[in-house]
Design an enzyme around this catalytic site. Structure first.
Site, PDB file in Angstrom:
ATOM      1  N   ASP A  19       0.600  -0.775  -0.236  1.00 16.82           N
ATOM      2  CA  ASP A  19      -0.250  -0.031   0.241  1.00 16.82           C
ATOM      3  C   ASP A  19       0.752   0.911  -0.129  1.00 16.82           C
ATOM      4  O   ASP A  19       2.183   1.434   0.644  1.00 16.82           O
ATOM      5  CB  ASP A  19      -0.789   0.560   0.987  1.00 16.82           C
ATOM      6  CG  ASP A  19      -1.535   1.164   1.510  1.00 16.82           C
ATOM      7  OD1 ASP A  19      -2.892   1.309   0.320  1.00 16.82           O
ATOM      8  OD2 ASP A  19      -1.523   1.947   1.610  1.00 16.82           O
ATOM      9  N   ASP A  21       0.208   4.982   0.818  1.00 14.81           N
ATOM     10  CA  ASP A  21      -0.222   6.357   1.655  1.00 14.81           C
ATOM     11  C   ASP A  21      -0.355   5.756   2.944  1.00 14.81           C
ATOM     12  O   ASP A  21      -1.280   4.719   3.703  1.00 14.81           O
ATOM     13  CB  ASP A  21      -1.726   7.433   1.400  1.00 14.81           C
ATOM     14  CG  ASP A  21      -1.902   8.634   1.973  1.00 14.81           C
ATOM     15  OD1 ASP A  21      -0.349   9.310   2.334  1.00 14.81           O
ATOM     16  OD2 ASP A  21      -2.335   9.674   1.552  1.00 14.81           O
TER      17      ASP A  21
END
Length: 339
Positions: A19, A21
């Site tokens: 992932d 952010d």
């Protein structure tokens, strides 16, 4: 208790899916140590991919952003909910179909690239609504989408993250905007494309062939649940949204395979732990009491976390923890569990 897949966690996997952010960066600033951790994987020739629910950037823009931060990335390594949503609609609709876009310009660009026609108003007869995060999305955009769905348009949400991380704390995400339409329409979207739906991770995992895939994320409700739905191992890092109290209270569908403070856990066996551990492990012991959990002993805070997860997940006690000694107080403070 450390990992059981070799000297380093990463040694047990053919592909690592990150992932973005809250894992590699916060908004546009790299998280300390992240560039070095991912750079080491690249230097060793290991396969990596990036899967993000953020629909406000195209894959090429994400790759450019990462490269600008010092993380070499190619557009084909990036999977976004915007691109996946556009591909889904292109499979369902005839070429040139009008699609009402609620979100950032990147989502409109993906719809165009997929051979569809982005529109902004219900009087342009959209046959579908695609809704993604955009910082400029306002009431007028949501009103047009509401009217279009009531008129029969399909409703596709790129993702339903309630919040997104920032340097000032969690901010409203696309899930909060989807909730506005859900309330107005009294119904759910027809399709949610991004995590925790498994599509992004399943697509990435196919690139690993017969090898094992590890998903790295900062959110239990999207990254970790999505990995579990896709049948993949996961590493929760504590640099983004989910914290230790949320981890201890997590239902089975949102429990990671490993936990690390940050991405150092990929390369440093001392910086990661498999969860749950045992109630007595690494010098620690945990017992359930009427008031919650009690931690006693001494050792690494991560080993204390493994023991806490073992008892919390077995008893459903949650994150109410007290220390039996000063060493335990220090460990709880390091884990964000101090009173």
């Amino acid at each position: 208790m450390t990992t059981d897949t070799g000297d380093r966690l990463v040694d047990g996997y053919s592909l690592v899916v990150f992932d973005l952010d809250g894992v590699i960066y916060l908004i546009d600033r790299p998280i300390p140590g992240a560039v070095e951790a991912v750079g080491r994987l690249h230097a060793e020739g290991r396969a990596v991919a990036y899967a993000t629910n953020n629909a406000s950037r195209r894959a090429s823009e994400v790759a450019d952003l990462l490269t600008g931060m010092g993380v070499p990335a190619a557009a084909e390594e990036v999977l976004t909910s915007a691109g996946a949503s556009a591909e889904l609609l292109a499979e369902r609709l005839p070429a040139g179909s009008p699609v009402l876009v609620v979100g950032a310009e990147a989502l409109r660009a993906e719809i165009t690239a997929a051979g569809l026609r982005p529109v902004s108003r219900v009087d342009e007869s959209p046959v579908a609504v695609v809704q993604g995060y955009g910082p400029q999305v306002g009431w007028a955009d949501l009103a047009e989408a509401s009217l279009a769905v009531r008129a029969g348009a399909q409703w596709i949400a790129t993702n339903t993250d309630r919040t997104l991380p920032s340097g000032r704390g969690p901010l409203p995400g696309n899930g909060s905007l989807v909730a506005v339409l859900r309330t107005a329409l009294d119904r759910e979207p027809d399709v949610v494309v991004g995590k925790p739906e498994p599509a992004l991770f399943a697509t990435a995992a196919r690139r690993a062939g017969q090898g094992r895939t590890l998903v790295v994320g900062d959110r239990l409700d999207t990254d970790i649940e999505g990995a579990r739905r896709a049948g993949l191992d996961s590493l929760l890092v504590l640099t983004g949204v989910s914290d230790v109290p949320e981890l201890l209270a997590a239902p089975a569908a949102r429990r990671p395979t490993y936990v690390s403070v940050d991405l150092a856990g990929l390369n440093d066996p001392a910086a990661v732990v498999r969860v749950p551990g045992a109630a007595e492990t690494g010098g620690w012991s945990v017992r359930a009491t009427d008031g919650g959990l009690e931690l006693a002993g001494a050792g690494r805070p991560l080993d204390a976390l493994a023991a806490l997860c073992a008892v919390a997940w077995t008893t459903g006690t949650g994150a109410r923890v007290r220390a039996a000694a000063p060493e335990a107080e220090a460990a709880l403070a390091a884990l964000g569990l101090a009173d």
